[in-house]
Design an enzyme around this catalytic site. Sequence first.
Site, PDB file in Angstrom:
ATOM      1  N   GLU B 118     -39.665  27.736 -32.329  1.00 42.83           N
ATOM      2  CA  GLU B 118     -40.025  29.277 -32.337  1.00 42.83           C
ATOM      3  C   GLU B 118     -40.258  30.706 -33.173  1.00 42.83           C
ATOM      4  O   GLU B 118     -39.197  30.862 -34.124  1.00 42.83           O
ATOM      5  CB  GLU B 118     -39.116  29.847 -31.284  1.00 42.83           C
ATOM      6  CG  GLU B 118     -40.032  31.816 -30.564  1.00 42.83           C
ATOM      7  CD  GLU B 118     -39.190  31.912 -29.612  1.00 42.83           C
ATOM      8  OE1 GLU B 118     -37.900  31.515 -29.211  1.00 42.83           O
ATOM      9  OE2 GLU B 118     -39.063  32.840 -28.440  1.00 42.83           O
ATOM     10  N   LYS B 195     -46.797  33.111 -25.213  1.00 45.33           N
ATOM     11  CA  LYS B 195     -45.311  32.767 -24.134  1.00 45.33           C
ATOM     12  C   LYS B 195     -45.212  33.288 -22.940  1.00 45.33           C
ATOM     13  O   LYS B 195     -45.831  34.087 -22.635  1.00 45.33           O
ATOM     14  CB  LYS B 195     -44.249  33.967 -24.795  1.00 45.33           C
ATOM     15  CG  LYS B 195     -42.770  33.443 -24.602  1.00 45.33           C
ATOM     16  CD  LYS B 195     -42.009  33.746 -25.569  1.00 45.33           C
ATOM     17  CE  LYS B 195     -40.295  33.734 -25.376  1.00 45.33           C
ATOM     18  NZ  LYS B 195     -39.166  33.697 -26.044  1.00 45.33           N
ATOM     19  N   CYS B 232     -39.501  29.127 -25.236  1.00 47.67           N
ATOM     20  CA  CYS B 232     -37.974  29.032 -25.425  1.00 47.67           C
ATOM     21  C   CYS B 232     -37.740  29.656 -23.825  1.00 47.67           C
ATOM     22  O   CYS B 232     -37.632  29.116 -23.459  1.00 47.67           O
ATOM     23  CB  CYS B 232     -38.395  30.291 -26.563  1.00 47.67           C
ATOM     24  SG  CYS B 232     -36.465  31.068 -26.474  1.00 47.67           S
TER      25      CYS B 232
END
Lengths: 382, 382
Positions: B118, B195, B232
């Site tokens: 990430e 995300k 994540c």
Amino acid sequence: MAGEVESIEKFLDEYMPSAELKEVKRLLYGKEIRLLEFPAEAEELAKEKDFELKGYGCDAARESSRLPKIVRIAGVQNKIVLPTSAPVAEQRDAIWAKISEIIRCAAICGVNILCLQEAWTMPFAFCTREKKPWAEFAESAERGPTTKFLQQLAQQYNMVIVSPILERDEDHGDILANTAVIISNTGDVMGKTCKNHIPRVGDFNESTYYMEGNTGHRVFQTQFGKIAVNICYGRHHPQNWMMYGVNGAEIVFNPSATVGALSEPLWPIEARNAAIANSYFVCGINRVGTETFPNEFTSGDGKPAHKDFGHFYGSSYVAAPDGSRTPGLSRTRDGIIIAEVDLNLCRQVKDHWGFRMTQRLDLYAEELADVNKPSWKPNIIN
Amino acid sequence: MAGEVESIEKFLDEYMPSAELKEVKRLLYGKEIRLLEFPAEAEELAKEKDFELKGYGCDAARESSRLPKIVRIAGVQNKIVLPTSAPVAEQRDAIWAKISEIIRCAAICGVNILCLQEAWTMPFAFCTREKKPWAEFAESAERGPTTKFLQQLAQQYNMVIVSPILERDEDHGDILANTAVIISNTGDVMGKTCKNHIPRVGDFNESTYYMEGNTGHRVFQTQFGKIAVNICYGRHHPQNWMMYGVNGAEIVFNPSATVGALSEPLWPIEARNAAIANSYFVCGINRVGTETFPNEFTSGDGKPAHKDFGHFYGSSYVAAPDGSRTPGLSRTRDGIIIAEVDLNLCRQVKDHWGFRMTQRLDLYAEELADVNKPSWKPNIIN
């Protein structure tokens, strides 16, 4: 190393030096969970009746505006008692007798909420696809003999008891169901909740016996906390776990019956993931032992017919919302696992991690609504 | 035992007798996964550049009507190179140089699809809540220098590269986003995916920098398979994982940045649970090392101000739909994990376990629609 291994923890404790063991356990199990001690009377009963008794404590931070909500929860794993060829009522009565001792032990240990294993009054006979005699084990959730038996114990011990049985739904055409009955500590039946997802894998021919449950994702507000029951194969479905959380569960029991060759590496993952994702406690319970049936059956895997289901590997455990978990019970013995938990931890973890706040249920409601339209196409970019 | 431990596997291999080790690994990791061997040139490069190179093979059954779909996937974990006080462009260029060697190694090893960690071009500076100079690392997903840099490598090595960056969305008011760019093996940008869930926990002050993504759960049909990227914190949300599966993903990458004190016991659970529940492969990638910043910051935990983020513990791994997984990479070193997988396993596991067939998405669409109505009340039985 002949036969079934007792537990992974036993190996770790035996071979790993203490400093390394501590780090390995932190990585495997999260924060250290304290051992509970029980009255000698309970330890002696466990020894006499040959079942494992293990207890752990999981603490929460003190708050100034809420008192701690300390609750003792328990899961029971047990072998059947008589051969599967014995008359049905005798088989059931023998299991009742064993379980009444384990529940007595739980009462001595101060357990507030106890859950038995899936279809606990019977062998897990769904491998056979035979209706006779196994359907005889089915009984009314509200009025059946097993419910009456446990109502008496629940009241006597001031204990909430979750009783997963093969239900005969007399009010709906005598159909069978895989159902957990929630019995209050007053001895009243609070209600029932059914298995939402039914397996069709290997020997798990349960779809031959009952359909997917229609009781949704109800949560029961007991005197000791808000509980729900996700029966067996429902643990493979994260959205099932999620809905119990959305309805406010603080403890979800997962009474199961599953065998080593099929699911064992999944066992430590799924229930624990649910505890983490939904900020509640989970008590995963698995049947233990090997059950042999009178008539041979096949397992849908091309192998020869046989009469046993393989080894139910026990390994019942409790997982906490902060990602920590207890060790598992034995892979081979009857046992009761007790966890003293502070339910305040659920909201504390929600505040800390924020999984509920960041959950975006509106997004998923919209996407799932689309998925169910005939016009839906997967979102694939070429 | 001073300092950070290398890995749990190292302890197990060191102390456990071989018969016991085999059983412990079966219980922890599922079916045995074979080791891959790589050309000496790759091993030498890894040694020279001081990164770990590990490879594992995960097989599927042969079918008579489909050829095997053998693909080599890889995840890269790496420390930053220069101090965080160096000029932004120099920091980025130094990481580029390191990564170009690791990608070259991957090419020698025959990797088809590779994912970086990430926000891989920068330190994970979101702990600081400072916009200057960190926002300078942001760049266009479609036209930025990092994308151009990787397009050239992707074409040269015939490799799909997933590049998670801090995006500057020039077409939407210059806002920042946490975005993965999917670069085809032809060197073209296939698209991007953002995300979906943003943390607000401890030092993860990312909601200060960017909002929840609005790119949904798209899946990219590459030449080597259908891939998706769950960035994540999205790994804590099972419904997020689920929607990538519903859209047909065969491999989901989870590029992450997370530290030991916060999440380490969750790390082996969440991505693996997703692989199981959704019958796809997951490659979980975590940043590695400790990053120190020029100015002090606090962590929202009442402790004194400090300048480092804690230890990013690496431990990248690949999980398979059948519940098996590879060991993790080091907790302390740069590394690349390569898995040779047969994508036919995805459908084989779906046929075997039946999780998709038994998923009841219509039930959950209905329940979630209810949850979002103002009139909704949790389903609690008193």
